[in-house]
Design a protein around this motif. Structure first.
Motif, PDB file in Angstrom:
ATOM      1  N   UNK A 119       0.686  -1.297   0.085  1.00 19.38           N
ATOM      2  CA  UNK A 119       0.193   0.119   0.011  1.00 19.38           C
ATOM      3  C   UNK A 119       0.944   1.170  -0.060  1.00 19.38           C
ATOM      4  N   UNK A 120       2.153   1.172   0.433  1.00 18.65           N
ATOM      5  CA  UNK A 120       2.789   2.463   0.447  1.00 18.65           C
ATOM      6  C   UNK A 120       3.636   2.597  -1.006  1.00 18.65           C
ATOM      7  N   UNK A 121       3.556   1.821  -1.833  1.00 12.79           N
ATOM      8  CA  UNK A 121       3.998   1.920  -3.205  1.00 12.79           C
ATOM      9  C   UNK A 121       3.420   3.220  -3.853  1.00 12.79           C
ATOM     10  N   UNK A 122       4.049   4.052  -4.672  1.00 11.46           N
ATOM     11  CA  UNK A 122       3.751   5.120  -5.232  1.00 11.46           C
ATOM     12  C   UNK A 122       2.381   5.050  -6.190  1.00 11.46           C
ATOM     13  N   UNK A 123       2.407   3.909  -6.858  1.00 12.92           N
ATOM     14  CA  UNK A 123       1.288   3.647  -7.863  1.00 12.92           C
ATOM     15  C   UNK A 123       0.180   3.161  -7.200  1.00 12.92           C
ATOM     16  N   UNK A 124       0.025   2.899  -6.130  1.00 13.97           N
ATOM     17  CA  UNK A 124      -1.035   2.339  -5.242  1.00 13.97           C
ATOM     18  C   UNK A 124      -1.426   3.563  -4.116  1.00 13.97           C
ATOM     19  N   UNK A 125      -0.710   4.536  -4.273  1.00 15.09           N
ATOM     20  CA  UNK A 125      -1.231   5.765  -3.416  1.00 15.09           C
ATOM     21  C   UNK A 125      -2.309   6.571  -3.761  1.00 15.09           C
ATOM     22  N   UNK A 126      -2.246   7.305  -5.140  1.00 16.52           N
ATOM     23  CA  UNK A 126      -2.846   8.064  -5.927  1.00 16.52           C
ATOM     24  C   UNK A 126      -4.050   7.172  -6.687  1.00 16.52           C
ATOM     25  N   UNK A 127      -4.914   6.543  -6.193  1.00 14.36           N
ATOM     26  CA  UNK A 127      -5.812   5.731  -6.750  1.00 14.36           C
ATOM     27  C   UNK A 127      -7.202   5.921  -7.131  1.00 14.36           C
ATOM     28  N   UNK A 128      -7.603   7.247  -6.740  1.00 18.11           N
ATOM     29  CA  UNK A 128      -9.325   7.757  -6.918  1.00 18.11           C
ATOM     30  C   UNK A 128      -9.562   7.664  -8.388  1.00 18.11           C
ATOM     31  N   UNK A 129     -10.673   6.925  -8.387  1.00 18.07           N
ATOM     32  CA  UNK A 129     -11.243   6.699  -9.609  1.00 18.07           C
ATOM     33  C   UNK A 129     -10.730   5.657 -10.363  1.00 18.07           C
ATOM     34  N   UNK A 130      -9.803   4.809  -9.826  1.00 22.44           N
ATOM     35  CA  UNK A 130      -9.351   3.572 -10.600  1.00 22.44           C
ATOM     36  C   UNK A 130     -10.056   2.238 -10.116  1.00 22.44           C
ATOM     37  N   UNK A 131     -10.313   1.431 -11.049  1.00 21.79           N
ATOM     38  CA  UNK A 131     -10.696  -0.007 -10.571  1.00 21.79           C
ATOM     39  C   UNK A 131      -9.656  -0.927 -10.368  1.00 21.79           C
ATOM     40  N   UNK A 148      -7.583   1.262   0.145  1.00 19.87           N
ATOM     41  CA  UNK A 148      -7.682   1.289  -1.417  1.00 19.87           C
ATOM     42  C   UNK A 148      -8.926   2.078  -1.305  1.00 19.87           C
ATOM     43  N   UNK A 149      -9.931   1.506  -0.891  1.00 18.99           N
ATOM     44  CA  UNK A 149     -11.473   2.061  -1.104  1.00 18.99           C
ATOM     45  C   UNK A 149     -11.405   3.624  -0.445  1.00 18.99           C
ATOM     46  N   UNK A 150     -10.826   3.675   0.734  1.00 19.41           N
ATOM     47  CA  UNK A 150     -10.691   4.945   1.286  1.00 19.41           C
ATOM     48  C   UNK A 150      -9.765   6.271   0.530  1.00 19.41           C
ATOM     49  N   UNK A 151      -8.921   5.568  -0.444  1.00 17.81           N
ATOM     50  CA  UNK A 151      -8.215   6.453  -1.360  1.00 17.81           C
ATOM     51  C   UNK A 151      -9.061   6.687  -2.587  1.00 17.81           C
ATOM     52  N   UNK A 152     -10.354   6.056  -2.652  1.00 17.24           N
ATOM     53  CA  UNK A 152     -11.085   6.461  -3.681  1.00 17.24           C
ATOM     54  C   UNK A 152     -11.127   5.677  -4.915  1.00 17.24           C
ATOM     55  N   UNK A 153     -10.587   4.240  -4.623  1.00 16.31           N
ATOM     56  CA  UNK A 153     -10.439   3.388  -5.811  1.00 16.31           C
ATOM     57  C   UNK A 153     -11.928   2.614  -5.838  1.00 16.31           C
ATOM     58  N   UNK A 154     -12.234   2.083  -6.952  1.00 18.95           N
ATOM     59  CA  UNK A 154     -13.638   1.238  -6.779  1.00 18.95           C
ATOM     60  C   UNK A 154     -12.815  -0.453  -6.742  1.00 18.95           C
ATOM     61  N   UNK A 155     -12.896  -0.936  -5.599  1.00 20.20           N
ATOM     62  CA  UNK A 155     -12.226  -2.136  -5.351  1.00 20.20           C
ATOM     63  C   UNK A 155     -13.329  -3.190  -5.227  1.00 20.20           C
ATOM     64  N   UNK A 156     -12.670  -4.512  -5.929  1.00 21.46           N
ATOM     65  CA  UNK A 156     -13.601  -5.796  -6.088  1.00 21.46           C
ATOM     66  C   UNK A 156     -12.394  -6.997  -5.633  1.00 21.46           C
ATOM     67  N   UNK A 157     -12.717  -7.397  -4.392  1.00 20.47           N
ATOM     68  CA  UNK A 157     -12.142  -8.625  -4.029  1.00 20.47           C
ATOM     69  C   UNK A 157     -12.802  -9.714  -4.400  1.00 20.47           C
ATOM     70  N   UNK A 158     -11.990 -10.561  -5.180  1.00 18.96           N
ATOM     71  CA  UNK A 158     -12.450 -11.890  -5.938  1.00 18.96           C
ATOM     72  C   UNK A 158     -12.213 -13.167  -4.917  1.00 18.96           C
ATOM     73  N   UNK A 159     -13.064 -13.860  -4.390  1.00 21.88           N
ATOM     74  CA  UNK A 159     -12.556 -15.015  -3.490  1.00 21.88           C
ATOM     75  C   UNK A 159     -12.645 -16.183  -4.507  1.00 21.88           C
ATOM     76  N   UNK A 160     -11.503 -16.575  -4.464  1.00 25.82           N
ATOM     77  CA  UNK A 160     -11.144 -17.704  -5.478  1.00 25.82           C
ATOM     78  C   UNK A 160     -10.770 -18.998  -4.906  1.00 25.82           C
TER      79      UNK A 160
END
Length: 260
Positions: A119-131, A148-160
């Motif tokens: 979660x500290x990686x730069x490319x996962x910090x600014x994720x607002x609006x991303x799927x 990631x949801x708090x950062x504004x992303x649309x998150x789907x966790x897939x239970x496999x």
């Protein structure tokens, strides 16, 4: 022959299909290894729903794999799965598995392989609006979804896949605990399951024998995640970026120093 773990008996509790390589490395270092899993892994029975979720994940901006089991299950359910977004692995093993399955580069945190490091990686910090799609098992990894949801992303966790908890016969567990110097437990859920087994009134002898063992776990968070009903006599040995090689090295260092 260098055998830094000679004389040690080690109990591997992880799923049988994941234990062979670790057992081989520990045995090559001189240890006696007992493979007695506390869980088994099976692909989710909700395959149609998982397949639909994977179809959506193909176009996600980011795709995260939380384990090798999740990667294996994804390609079992959808053999032609071809995610287009940027790929990430929480751990070294999950990243390697995803890279092999997807056939392209996978991003991974530097240093500790944890959810926090990812979660500290730069490319996962600014994720607002991303799927963002997360390949996972049933339960667990709420930190990734929540953050990631708090950062504004649309998150789907897939239970496999799902874990099936195993409870070996009491006599077998007592025998293992009496012989073992070390117990390797790789998740908080597995540690809680072991505590549940050992905390029953009929398992007093098992609990006493386990308390004498050295616990090996992948993070302090895993140890804290499980309540402390076992009251280990030795401080747990934390092996971050856990692997068979890392466990051998950590136990070898411990064997040359203070084992208390």
């Amino acid at each position: 022959m260098n055998a830094p773990l000679a004389g040690q008996t080690i109990w591997l509790t992880r799923a049988a299909h994941q234990s062979a390589d670790w057992a081989r490395q520990l045995e090559q270092a001189g240890a006696t290894v007992i493979v007695e899993p506390l869980l088994a892994i099976e692909t989710t029975p909700e395959r149609a729903a998982a397949r639909q979720a994977l179809a959506r994940a193909r176009s996600a901006d980011r795709l995260l794999a939380t384990s090798t089991n999740a990667v294996d299950a994804a390609w079992q359910i959808m053999p032609d799965f071809d995610p287009a977004g940027r790929l990430y692995g929480v751990g070294a093993a999950s990243a390697d598995a995803l890279e092999a399955a997807a056939g392209r580069a996978v991003h991974r945190p530097q240093g500790a392989f944890t959810s926090e490091a990812l979660l500290a990686m730069d490319t996962l910090t600014d994720v607002a609006g991303l799927d963002i799609a997360i390949l996972s098992g049933e339960g667990g990894r709420s930190l990734l979804v929540d953050t990631l949801s708090e950062r504004g992303a649309r998150v789907e966790k897939i239970a496999l896949y799902r874990r099936l908890w195993l409870t070996p016969e009491r006599e077998r567990l007592e025998e293992i605990a009496a012989r073992a110097d070390t117990a390797i437990v790789t998740s908080g859920e597995a540690l809680s399951h072991l505590a549940d087994i050992a905390s029953t009134p009929q398992n007093v002898a098992l609990r006493a024998a386990l308390q004498r063992c050295r616990l090996v776990a992948p993070s302090a968070r895993v140890v804290k995640q499980a309540d402390q009903r076992l009251y280990w006599q030795h401080a747990p040995l934390i092996v971050e970026n856990i692997s068979g090689e890392a466990i051998v090295a950590a136990l070898a260092r411990l064997s040359t120093g203070d084992r208390q």
